[in-house]
Design an enzyme around this catalytic site. Structure first.
Site, PDB file in Angstrom:
ATOM      1  N   THR A   1      34.098  35.643  31.180  1.00 44.67           N
ATOM      2  CA  THR A   1      33.872  35.146  32.238  1.00 44.67           C
ATOM      3  C   THR A   1      32.145  35.271  32.773  1.00 44.67           C
ATOM      4  O   THR A   1      31.709  34.425  33.280  1.00 44.67           O
ATOM      5  CB  THR A   1      34.721  35.407  33.671  1.00 44.67           C
ATOM      6  OG1 THR A   1      36.024  35.245  33.020  1.00 44.67           O
ATOM      7  CG2 THR A   1      34.325  34.626  34.710  1.00 44.67           C
TER       8      THR A   1
ATOM      9  N   ASP B   1      36.340  26.956  29.270  1.00 41.98           N
ATOM     10  CA  ASP B   1      37.078  28.306  29.414  1.00 41.98           C
ATOM     11  C   ASP B   1      38.340  28.269  28.643  1.00 41.98           C
ATOM     12  O   ASP B   1      38.905  27.183  28.756  1.00 41.98           O
ATOM     13  CB  ASP B   1      37.199  28.712  30.695  1.00 41.98           C
ATOM     14  CG  ASP B   1      37.454  30.336  30.982  1.00 41.98           C
ATOM     15  OD1 ASP B   1      37.341  30.958  29.889  1.00 41.98           O
ATOM     16  OD2 ASP B   1      37.691  30.789  32.034  1.00 41.98           O
ATOM     17  N   GLU B   2      38.580  29.302  28.274  1.00 37.66           N
ATOM     18  CA  GLU B   2      40.152  29.357  27.564  1.00 37.66           C
ATOM     19  C   GLU B   2      40.570  28.258  26.688  1.00 37.66           C
ATOM     20  O   GLU B   2      41.438  27.492  26.643  1.00 37.66           O
ATOM     21  CB  GLU B   2      41.207  29.391  28.614  1.00 37.66           C
ATOM     22  CG  GLU B   2      40.886  30.533  29.717  1.00 37.66           C
ATOM     23  CD  GLU B   2      41.251  31.894  29.130  1.00 37.66           C
ATOM     24  OE1 GLU B   2      41.503  32.133  27.929  1.00 37.66           O
ATOM     25  OE2 GLU B   2      41.426  33.041  29.828  1.00 37.66           O
TER      26      GLU B   2
ATOM     27  N   GLN C   1      44.916  35.164  22.059  1.00 35.59           N
ATOM     28  CA  GLN C   1      45.553  35.181  23.153  1.00 35.59           C
ATOM     29  C   GLN C   1      45.948  33.670  23.437  1.00 35.59           C
ATOM     30  O   GLN C   1      46.302  33.276  24.525  1.00 35.59           O
ATOM     31  CB  GLN C   1      44.418  35.496  24.288  1.00 35.59           C
ATOM     32  CG  GLN C   1      44.170  37.067  24.260  1.00 35.59           C
ATOM     33  CD  GLN C   1      43.554  37.421  25.451  1.00 35.59           C
ATOM     34  OE1 GLN C   1      43.967  37.374  26.720  1.00 35.59           O
ATOM     35  NE2 GLN C   1      42.179  37.717  25.347  1.00 35.59           N
TER      36      GLN C   1
ATOM     37  N   ARG D   1      46.846  43.996  28.864  1.00 31.70           N
ATOM     38  CA  ARG D   1      46.545  43.946  30.343  1.00 31.70           C
ATOM     39  C   ARG D   1      46.377  45.396  30.806  1.00 31.70           C
ATOM     40  O   ARG D   1      46.055  45.676  32.091  1.00 31.70           O
ATOM     41  CB  ARG D   1      47.845  43.475  31.067  1.00 31.70           C
ATOM     42  CG  ARG D   1      48.219  42.065  30.556  1.00 31.70           C
ATOM     43  CD  ARG D   1      47.235  41.101  30.754  1.00 31.70           C
ATOM     44  NE  ARG D   1      46.360  40.884  29.472  1.00 31.70           N
ATOM     45  CZ  ARG D   1      45.480  40.227  29.205  1.00 31.70           C
ATOM     46  NH1 ARG D   1      44.487  40.045  30.499  1.00 31.70           N
ATOM     47  NH2 ARG D   1      44.857  40.044  28.090  1.00 31.70           N
TER      48      ARG D   1
END
Length: 766
Positions: free
Chosen positions: A34, A225-226, A256, A620
């Site tokens: 980010t 993004d992603e 991911q 996480r």
């Protein structure tokens, strides 16, 4: 000018300043992706790029909001707010409203959420006299969604022999017809669902070359993004928009990619070089989030996948705890193990509840966790529960707003035509539906000119329908003259919703009334916020209700931020946890046929996605990670035996904390047995300061043999006391009254603890 590059590591800096041509930033978990996106936008603005020429696409409104705030803090340039930044759906909805006439829609089209779509599908199934047990609305909607994601229109669907054959084999030959009717009804209602926003954006760029050229000239710099989560439809839009300048920067992590069930295609990121032969790749491999043991364990898992872009994640963080493995005899015992562990770690390390997260493969696993946490009085919140905008009373009032803005909105009409009850019954509504379908009109067009379309209803009902039409029309005339809050408050009051909810004085009724009040507060806040523009004429104009509805139409569960849920243990599926981080994480139910799921073990592609999901779960955790499994679990009312997941065995054993005294497990070959359920079944282990482990039986020897507790009312501040488990200590504070009286005690062996006196059993020494 602020030198923003000083705040980046070398690889991040390279990815930020390389703004010309196609680049891919492979960002490992916790590596600061980010930061790269926001700093890249800030860098472009500092270089003098017009903010209107920058397009930044994200997957959640929350991510877009955070990025905007970061860009504003980096660049002292009010123009920064003019960057096209938002989710795929929100940005394309904005473009579709501008270009709506080309597709035959009004600019104020409604956006149907999944509840609206399911409701419409159910209505169509009923009208077609189909069996709703055979044609389950969820299944039909998923089938339609998959078709739209792959850009298959109703016409193409019904021409495709392979698709038609699949539907026949599944015993649902009328799916194609339902798709056609669903699309037609959405169009008639001037509504698009979430999938339509992407589908129609593709149609717009495909069928109108002038529109494609226009936005290619506008979006000279594109950031995504992603990217590993993009589906075919999103991939094509980005490719078309970037075709002219090719200044496209995609950020993501193939490790991911966990949303194949939503249509995400990992090949989009794996094969990016084929689309852009000049592609430059930067790898962000330093993890700033987790300890070395967690990072290394995650690496040892993901390296087993064949379909991946190789990278080695590393960290300069401390080594940290090894991964704790917990074995339970049942799912209920698993819940007890985890709740006990959270309770003890909170006490020993002075932690807050929000430091902990429990992650599971399926929502059904939350039950045993919830029960165990409740028994210990540990507050928790479940992510993915009912969000604020999904509550019935909120959707009811929003339906009024929607109908005022777009009278053709069929689902809004159905929801409020007789709410609050105004004597327009089910039979009358069915007559309206039949008449509308026969004349190919919207429901509103029928009731607005009821004299042209005899409905065969009595005069009393006709008057009530007429009164309803007049009320909605009167609200609509105020849409551009009153601000959003004034009109919303008037609608809530005049419609009778506030009166209806206020009359219900049950706790549930009071809560519903308070929710409406909170919605009005949100609209008030929206009305008073400054507009994201420097145009003074717009700045000084009122903010209207239709603007508010556009603002919230695309909110999802991932965007909800309930401030009342602070300081609670977080419970969620691993899919919901993506992008989040917690100091202490428990990954539960790591068993064969559950994680990996039974459906995934027959295919390498599916199994690798499950492994990526496990990788996401592990990464996480910031400070400590625990992984648990049960040897038995209830499934559909039957107790079934379970075995630990293959993913546990794939973790390099040097990163796992095995118990010292344990027999060899046949499941894990020479590895130690994973039975750490001693906190439930075996001799208790009490953890004392400086890592010293003392058995509970040994700790008890420090207390008197003839231990007899005093009555809780006798315990006073300043007294020296003795506890059977914690030993000798001193009362340093007492608060509360009666059964809620609590004592803060400093124990010589275990430090400070807070105890509820009615359960504490303390013996007064002095």
């Amino acid at each position: 000018m602020k030198n923003i590059l000083e705040e980046l590591n070398e690889e991040q800096k390279k990815a930020v300043i390389d703004v010309d041509g196609p680049i891919m930033v492979l960002a490992g978990a916790g590596s600061g992706k980010t930061r790269v996106l926001t700093y890249r936008i800030a860098y472009l603005l500092q270089k003098g790029v017009d903010p209107f020429n920058i397009l930044s696409l994200t997957f959640t409104n929350k991510a877009a909001r955070e990025m905007k705030e970061r860009v504003f803090s980096l660049v002292a340039n009010t123009d920064a707010k003019n960057v096209w930044m938002g989710t795929f759906h929100s940005v394309f909805a904005r473009i579709l409203r501008i270009e709506s006439e080309k597709l035959g829609y009004p600019s104020n089209f409604t956006i149907y959420d999944s509840d609206d779509s399911k409701s419409l599908i159910k209505s169509i199934i009923k009208e077609q006299n189909l069996d709703d047990k055979q044609y389950v609305a969820n299944y039909v909607l998923n089938r339609i969604s998959a078709a739209k994601t792959n850009l298959i229109s109703p016409i193409d669907y019904n021409k495709n022999n392979e698709i038609i054959s699949q539907d026949k084999i599944s015993g649902k030959p009328f799916i194609g017809e339902l798709y056609t009717l669903y699309n037609k009804r959405c169009f008639k209602a001037s509504a698009m669902d979430f999938d339509d926003l992407l589908f129609n954006m593709n149609v717009l760029l495909r069928d109108f070359p002038d529109v494609l050229y226009k936005y290619q000239q506008i979006f000279k710099y594109i950031l995504v993004d992603e990217y590993q989560d993009t589906n075919y439809s999103q991939y094509l839009i980005v490719k078309k928009l970037a075709a002219n300048n090719e200044n496209v920067c995609v950020v993501g992590d193939d490790a991911q990619s966990i949303y194949a069930f939503r249509g995400a295609n990992i090949q989009n990121i794996l094969n990016l070089k084929k689309d852009y032969p000049d592609l430059k790749t930067y790898k962000l491999e330093q993890n700033y989030r987790s300890t070395q043991n967690i990072v290394n364990a995650a690496n040892s898992i993901i390296e087993k996948n064949k379909d991946q872009i190789k990278k080695e994640i590393w960290t300069e963080n401390e080594e940290g705890n090894k991964i704790q493995l917990l074995k339970a005899n049942s799912d209920n015992e698993e819940g007890q193990l985890i709740a006990n562990s959270i309770f003890e770690q909170k006490m020993h390390n002075q932690l807050q509840n929000d430091a902990f997260a429990i992650l599971y493969r399926t929502n059904a696993q939350s039950r045993s966790m919830e029960e165990a946490l409740r028994k210990l009085g540990i507050p928790y919140r479940i992510y993915g529960g009912l969000s604020f905008y999904k509550r019935k009373e909120i959707k009811d009032l929003l339906a009024y707003f929607r109908l005022v803005i777009n009278q053709n909105d069929e689902e809004a009409f159905n929801r409020i035509i007789n709410y609050p009850a105004r004597g327009i019954g089910k039979t009358s509504l069915e007559k309206i539906v039949v008449c509308a379908n026969y004349h190919d009109k919207s429901f509103w067009q029928i009731v607005e000119k009821a004299n042209l379309y005899p409905l065969g209803i009595n005069s009393g009902t006709a008057t009530k329908i007429s009164d309803f039409v007049i009320m909605i029309k009167s609200f609509a005339t105020m849409l551009k003259t009153k601000n959003a809050f004034e009109l919303a408050k008037l609608i809530a009051s005049s419609s009778g919703i506030l009166k209806e909810l206020y009359a219900d004085r049950t706790p549930e009724g009071v809560s519903r009334h308070e929710n409406i009040e909170e919605l009005l507060n949100a609209i008030k806040d929206f009305t008073e916020k400054k507009s994201n523009t420097d145009d003074e004429s717009i700045e000084n104009s009122i903010k209207t209700l239709d603007e508010f509805m556009q603002d919230i139409a695309l909110l999802t569960d991932a965007d909800s931020d309930d401030k009342n849920d602070n300081n609670k243990v977080s419970l969620m599926t691993i899919h919901a946890a993506k992008g989040l981080e917690f100091p202490y994480v428990f990954v539960v139910g790591v068993e064969e046929n559950l994680f990996p799921s039974l459906q995934s073990i027959g295919s390498r592609v599916d199994l690798e996605e499950e492994r990526r999901l496990f990788y996401v779960a592990i990464t996480r955790a910031m400070t400590k990670l625990s992984v648990s499994y049960a040897t038995s679990r209830y499934k559909w009312g039957n107790l079934t035996s379970c075995e630990p997941s293959r993913f546990i065995e794939e973790i390099d054993e040097k990163y796992i904390d095995f118990p010292q005294k344990a027999r060899v497990s046949s499941v894990f070959g020479n590895k130690a047995n994973l039975n750490l359920s001693n906190t439930v079944k075996q001799e208790k282990i009490t953890i004392f300061p400086k890592g010293k482990l003392i058995k509970a039986s040994e700790a008890d020897q420090a207390t008197s043999k003839d231990f007899e507790a005093n009555d809780s009312d006798e315990i006073q501040n300043g007294m020296e006391i003795e506890h059977q488990r914690f030993g000798k200590g001193k009362i340093i504070n007492i608060e509360g009254t009666g059964s809620n009286k609590k004592a803060t005690v400093f124990f010589q062996q275990v430090g400070q603890k807070q105890l509820l006196l009615k359960f504490a059993k303390l013996k007064i020494i002095k």
